[in-house]
Write a protein that holds these residues in place. Structure first.
Motif, PDB file in Angstrom:
ATOM      1  N   ALA A   1      74.710 105.640 103.659  1.00  0.00           N
ATOM      2  CA  ALA A   1      73.804 105.373 102.539  1.00  0.00           C
ATOM      3  C   ALA A   1      72.941 106.590 102.236  1.00  0.00           C
ATOM      4  N   LYS A   2      72.471 107.281 103.267  1.00  0.00           N
ATOM      5  CA  LYS A   2      71.673 108.500 103.075  1.00  0.00           C
ATOM      6  C   LYS A   2      72.487 109.575 102.378  1.00  0.00           C
ATOM      7  N   GLU A   3      73.764 109.709 102.770  1.00  0.00           N
ATOM      8  CA  GLU A   3      74.639 110.706 102.136  1.00  0.00           C
ATOM      9  C   GLU A   3      74.845 110.378 100.677  1.00  0.00           C
ATOM     10  N   GLU A   4      75.056 109.095 100.379  1.00  0.00           N
ATOM     11  CA  GLU A   4      75.270 108.682  98.993  1.00  0.00           C
ATOM     12  C   GLU A   4      74.007 108.905  98.162  1.00  0.00           C
ATOM     13  N   ASP A   5      72.830 108.645  98.754  1.00  0.00           N
ATOM     14  CA  ASP A   5      71.582 108.899  98.051  1.00  0.00           C
ATOM     15  C   ASP A   5      71.385 110.389  97.788  1.00  0.00           C
ATOM     16  N   ALA A   6      71.791 111.214  98.726  1.00  0.00           N
ATOM     17  CA  ALA A   6      71.638 112.665  98.571  1.00  0.00           C
ATOM     18  C   ALA A   6      72.562 113.200  97.458  1.00  0.00           C
ATOM     19  N   GLU A   7      73.677 112.555  97.248  1.00  0.00           N
ATOM     20  CA  GLU A   7      74.626 112.985  96.227  1.00  0.00           C
ATOM     21  C   GLU A   7      74.138 112.649  94.834  1.00  0.00           C
ATOM     22  N   LEU A   8      73.271 111.660  94.701  1.00  0.00           N
ATOM     23  CA  LEU A   8      72.784 111.250  93.384  1.00  0.00           C
ATOM     24  C   LEU A   8      71.775 112.169  92.851  1.00  0.00           C
TER      25      LEU A   8
END
Length: 108
Positions: free
Chosen positions: A101-108
Motif C-alpha cells: 500500500a505504501k508503494e502504491e501511494d508513493a506511485e500516485l
C-alpha cells in the motif's frame, strides 16, 4: 536398574528417567513430527516435554500416567508451535500488505 521403577522415578532417580527417555523418545518424536512436519522442531518439543516431566516427577502414580502426560505434552507443544507460526505468518502478511500500500501511494 534395567527395568523401569516408578518408585525410583518418583524419588528422583535419574536412571529411571533415562529408561523412560530411551523407551519413549523416538515414538514421541515421530508423533510430534507427524503433527508439525519438522523433525528438528519436533525433537525440541519432545525434549521440552521430558524436561517438564522431570520437574513433575513426584506427581506420577504409574507408567501409564507418564506415557499419557508425555504424549499430551508433545501434542500441546506442537499445537502451540502451529499457533505461533500462524501468528508470525499473519504479521508477515499484514506487513507485506502495508508495504504494498505504501508503494502504491508513493506511485500516485
Amino acid at each position: 536398574m534395567s527395568k523401569f521403577d516408578i518408585i525410583a522415578f518418583r524419588e528422583g532417580d535419574m536412571r529411571a528417567f533415562e529408561l523412560l527417555f530411551e523407551e519413549y523418545f523416538r515414538a514421541l518424536r515421530r508423533y510430534a513430527a507427524g503433527i508439525i512436519d519438522d523433525r528438528e522442531v519436533a525433537k525440541d518439543i519432545v525434549l521440552e516435554s521430558f524436561a517438564n516431566l522431570w520437574k513433575k516427577h513426584p506427581q506420577f502414580e504409574n507408567k501409564e500416567a507418564i506415557e499419557g502426560y508425555l504424549f499430551n505434552a508433545a501434542k500441546f507443544g506442537c499445537l502451540a508451535h502451529i499457533r505461533s507460526q500462524r501468528r508470525k505468518q499473519s504479521i508477515e502478511d499484514e506487513f507485506a500488505l502495508y508495504l504494498k500500500a505504501k508503494e502504491e501511494d508513493a506511485e500516485l
